[in-house]
Design an enzyme around this catalytic site. Structure first.
Site, PDB file in Angstrom:
ATOM      1  N   ASP A 177      14.494   2.079  -8.515  1.00 29.38           N
ATOM      2  CA  ASP A 177      15.113   2.416  -7.227  1.00 29.38           C
ATOM      3  C   ASP A 177      16.629   2.456  -7.425  1.00 29.38           C
ATOM      4  O   ASP A 177      17.094   2.365  -8.564  1.00 29.38           O
ATOM      5  CB  ASP A 177      14.663   1.400  -6.153  1.00 29.38           C
ATOM      6  CG  ASP A 177      14.969  -0.053  -6.531  1.00 29.38           C
ATOM      7  OD1 ASP A 177      16.021  -0.278  -7.165  1.00 29.38           O
ATOM      8  OD2 ASP A 177      14.164  -0.941  -6.200  1.00 29.38           O
ATOM      9  N   PRO A 178      17.413   2.597  -6.356  1.00 25.60           N
ATOM     10  CA  PRO A 178      18.860   2.755  -6.566  1.00 25.60           C
ATOM     11  C   PRO A 178      19.529   1.600  -7.319  1.00 25.60           C
ATOM     12  O   PRO A 178      20.573   1.781  -7.923  1.00 25.60           O
ATOM     13  CB  PRO A 178      19.408   2.859  -5.141  1.00 25.60           C
ATOM     14  CG  PRO A 178      18.282   3.400  -4.345  1.00 25.60           C
ATOM     15  CD  PRO A 178      17.045   2.788  -4.939  1.00 25.60           C
ATOM     16  N   GLU A 225      13.517   7.809  -7.036  1.00 27.03           N
ATOM     17  CA  GLU A 225      14.815   7.501  -6.408  1.00 27.03           C
ATOM     18  C   GLU A 225      15.923   7.423  -7.465  1.00 27.03           C
ATOM     19  O   GLU A 225      16.539   6.374  -7.680  1.00 27.03           O
ATOM     20  CB  GLU A 225      14.730   6.215  -5.577  1.00 27.03           C
ATOM     21  CG  GLU A 225      13.810   6.376  -4.373  1.00 27.03           C
ATOM     22  CD  GLU A 225      13.829   5.198  -3.409  1.00 27.03           C
ATOM     23  OE1 GLU A 225      14.168   4.085  -3.838  1.00 27.03           O
ATOM     24  OE2 GLU A 225      13.487   5.392  -2.236  1.00 27.03           O
ATOM     25  N   THR A 268      17.038   9.294  -2.843  1.00 29.15           N
ATOM     26  CA  THR A 268      17.134   8.490  -1.630  1.00 29.15           C
ATOM     27  C   THR A 268      18.574   8.591  -1.108  1.00 29.15           C
ATOM     28  O   THR A 268      19.308   9.471  -1.518  1.00 29.15           O
ATOM     29  CB  THR A 268      16.717   7.028  -1.922  1.00 29.15           C
ATOM     30  OG1 THR A 268      16.745   6.289  -0.703  1.00 29.15           O
ATOM     31  CG2 THR A 268      17.640   6.385  -2.937  1.00 29.15           C
ATOM     32  N   GLU A 327       8.986   9.461   0.978  1.00 26.84           N
ATOM     33  CA  GLU A 327       8.721   8.128   1.512  1.00 26.84           C
ATOM     34  C   GLU A 327       9.252   8.037   2.935  1.00 26.84           C
ATOM     35  O   GLU A 327      10.381   8.463   3.214  1.00 26.84           O
ATOM     36  CB  GLU A 327       9.395   7.033   0.670  1.00 26.84           C
ATOM     37  CG  GLU A 327       8.852   6.906  -0.732  1.00 26.84           C
ATOM     38  CD  GLU A 327       9.495   5.759  -1.524  1.00 26.84           C
ATOM     39  OE1 GLU A 327      10.136   4.889  -0.912  1.00 26.84           O
ATOM     40  OE2 GLU A 327       9.332   5.755  -2.753  1.00 26.84           O
ATOM     41  N   ASP A 336       5.361 -11.442  10.798  1.00 26.12           N
ATOM     42  CA  ASP A 336       5.033 -11.468   9.369  1.00 26.12           C
ATOM     43  C   ASP A 336       3.618 -12.001   9.202  1.00 26.12           C
ATOM     44  O   ASP A 336       3.242 -12.970   9.845  1.00 26.12           O
ATOM     45  CB  ASP A 336       6.020 -12.371   8.627  1.00 26.12           C
ATOM     46  CG  ASP A 336       5.519 -12.714   7.236  1.00 26.12           C
ATOM     47  OD1 ASP A 336       5.148 -11.773   6.504  1.00 26.12           O
ATOM     48  OD2 ASP A 336       5.453 -13.906   6.892  1.00 26.12           O
ATOM     49  N   ASP A 338       1.997 -12.790   6.080  1.00 28.03           N
ATOM     50  CA  ASP A 338       1.555 -13.476   4.860  1.00 28.03           C
ATOM     51  C   ASP A 338       2.497 -14.567   4.350  1.00 28.03           C
ATOM     52  O   ASP A 338       2.291 -15.099   3.261  1.00 28.03           O
ATOM     53  CB  ASP A 338       1.301 -12.456   3.746  1.00 28.03           C
ATOM     54  CG  ASP A 338       2.589 -11.837   3.215  1.00 28.03           C
ATOM     55  OD1 ASP A 338       3.656 -12.024   3.839  1.00 28.03           O
ATOM     56  OD2 ASP A 338       2.530 -11.171   2.165  1.00 28.03           O
ATOM     57  N   ASN A 342       9.406 -10.019   5.861  1.00 27.89           N
ATOM     58  CA  ASN A 342       9.262  -8.566   5.783  1.00 27.89           C
ATOM     59  C   ASN A 342      10.600  -7.842   5.747  1.00 27.89           C
ATOM     60  O   ASN A 342      11.610  -8.355   6.229  1.00 27.89           O
ATOM     61  CB  ASN A 342       8.440  -8.064   6.976  1.00 27.89           C
ATOM     62  CG  ASN A 342       6.987  -8.460   6.871  1.00 27.89           C
ATOM     63  OD1 ASN A 342       6.473  -8.642   5.766  1.00 27.89           O
ATOM     64  ND2 ASN A 342       6.313  -8.611   8.008  1.00 27.89           N
ATOM     65  N   ASP A 431       3.762  -5.892   5.246  1.00 29.05           N
ATOM     66  CA  ASP A 431       2.470  -6.032   5.939  1.00 29.05           C
ATOM     67  C   ASP A 431       2.523  -5.595   7.393  1.00 29.05           C
ATOM     68  O   ASP A 431       1.494  -5.303   7.993  1.00 29.05           O
ATOM     69  CB  ASP A 431       1.912  -7.459   5.796  1.00 29.05           C
ATOM     70  CG  ASP A 431       2.901  -8.536   6.190  1.00 29.05           C
ATOM     71  OD1 ASP A 431       3.502  -8.438   7.279  1.00 29.05           O
ATOM     72  OD2 ASP A 431       3.067  -9.484   5.394  1.00 29.05           O
TER      73      ASP A 431
HETATM   74 CA    CA Z   1       5.119 -10.342   4.811  1.00 29.26          CA
END
Ligand code: CA
Length: 456
Positions: A177-178, A225, A268, A327, A336, A338, A342, A431
């Site tokens: 990624d960047p 990206e 991106t 994307e 959230d 889990d 997030n 998630d």
């Molecule tokens: Ca999460």
């Protein structure tokens, strides 16, 4: 991922404050975009004249068109092309299932998630491919442990349900990624020519294996990206050398198999219009053989829909390349699921007009597709539509993430990616952006794909 969030937040402060309203069919630009365009002009040097004209046009159109553009996400999009790509990146499905996650249909019965997406109108699946996402003891780096074998397994399932497949070569052993474009371990000490040949061979063999296994590959992106580099190279000339090797490999396999496969280059930071156009211009000048530019566009990080449209339009018109969104995504809740925080986590991430609800998620996709279609774009790919919790937020899910690679990174990635994975490894930061709730039940927003074609 985390990098994107940090970069996005630092750059976009203020930009997302503009209200965005797009609608069905031939929605024109909005007056709200004027402010955004002004900021973009500040960066741009070559675009200012054109932009002033556009902004003026928008101002004159705005009053009459804004009201009638409003429509529901359950409405069909006028003039949507029949082959508009409604894609979803589903790279983590296999490790999710290995972690014990179950996906259901609307009747509460367990069902292959690929069938659920196909039934909802999704016609393309995207899978990332990492060369060797394992440490010396064979422990997976996480984030799906997306090696070629995983892409084959998932690609065959997508193909079985009638989806075409978009392969995303990162040319790395983990996230590219960047902020990071590490070369695969096996290529790290190679000089450019040797690395270029390795990339050519790898691309060719991987693609042939996918096709031999029956995966219906329709597109390949060479690098992920890559605005600031690829595969350990940061000089644009070196990156282009590698891209030419990847392109050559895809073209040769395409010819050998008698199968049309489009070659995409993925960028991106769409807010930096001048930079993106400059990169595309240099690719074209270099005579790189490619078909399409795929852009990342997250409305909560990457500025207005009008700027996104304008960039796609300019690439298509000026450089005669196909364009699409590689994307995009949006949250349906701020919760959230889990225990790993997030990326889209608070009210400050919410885009005006698009609450973090199931409807807001669906409306975002609907309006982005309308915008992309309006400027001749070929489609969109939703990033990770099924990366749901492997256990409740109250539990310690670390052992599951570590064993199966279902978190965004495992501790085993620390040596390869010390600055990011080494410090922050853990679960899913995405998630709340899936099309399934935390227990694997599909949400109504998944049907936006078929509603965009035929209405509810
Ligand atoms: Ca999460």
């Amino acid at each position: 991922m985390m990098n994107k969030r940090n970069i996005g937040k630092s750059l976009l402060c203020g930009l997302v404050a503009f209200t965005m309203m797009t609608g069905c069919g031939n929605a024109a630009s909005q007056d709200q975009n004027a402010g955004t365009e002004t900021q973009t002009e500040g960066i741009s040097t070559e675009e200012s004249g054109t932009e002033e004209k556009t902004a003026a046009e928008n101002d004159s159109n705005a009053e009459t068109e804004t009201e009638e553009q409003k429509c529901s996400w359950t409405d069909a999009i006028d003039g949507l092309s029949d082959d508009f790509m409604m894609g979803v990146d589903l790279s983590t499905v296999l490790v999710e299932e290995n972690s014990g996650v179950k996906f259901y249909n609307f009747d509460g019965e367990e069902q292959d998630v690929f069938k659920t997406f196909a039934d909802a109108g999704v016609n393309y699946a995207r899978f990332r491919v990492w060369n060797d996402p394992y440490d010396e003891n064979g422990n997976g780096y996480g984030g799906g442990n997306n090696d070629l074998a995983t892409a084959i397994t998932l690609g065959k399932r997508a193909t079985e349900y009638g989806m075409r497949v978009f392969i995303d070569f990162h040319y790395s052993d983990f996230w590219a990624d960047p902020n990071r474009q590490y070369a695969p371990k096996a290529w790290a000490d190679m000089d450019l020519d040797t690395k270029s040949d390795a990339l050519y061979q790898y691309t060719k063999e991987s693609l042939k294996t996918l096709l031999d296994e029956g995966v219906d590959v329709g597109m390949v992106q060479i690098g992920n990206e890559i605005n600031y580099g690829m595969c350990g190279e940061t000089k644009l000339d070196n990156v282009i050398t590698l891209l030419k090797s990847g392109s050559k490999a895809v073209r040769e396999v395409s010819e050998e198999y008698g199968k049309d496969i489009d070659i995409a280059v993925h960028y991106t930071r769409i807010v930096d219009k001048a930079n993106v156009l400059d990169l595309v211009s240099k690719l074209v000048d270099s005579e790189l053989d490619f078909d399409m530019i795929g852009m990342s566009y997250y409305s909560f990080w990457d500025g207005s829909m009008d700027n996104m449209k304008r960039v796609l339009e300019l690439i298509r018109e000026r450089y005669n390349k196909k364009v699409f969104l590689a994307e995009t995504s949006y949250a349906y809740t701020l919760e959230d699921g889990d225990g790993n925080s997030n990326s889209f986590a608070s009210e400050s991430d919410v885009v005006d007009g698009y609450p973090a609800t199931v409807e807001g998620q669906a409306s975002t996709i609907h309006d982005i597709c309308a915008a992309v279609n309006e400027v001749g774009g070929l489609g969109i790919f939703y990033w990770e539509g099924a990366w749901i919790p492997v256990g409740p937020a109250t539990a310690d899910n670390s052992p599951i993430w570590e064993e199966y690679g279902s978190g965004w990174a495992s501790s085993y990635a620390s040596d390869y990616d010390p600055d990011q994975a080494g410090k922050y490894y853990g679960g899913s930061a995405w998630d709340n952006q899936a099309f399934f709730d935390f227990n694997g039940n599909p949400m109504e927003s998944i049907n936006v794909f078929k509603y965009m074609r035929e209405g509810k």
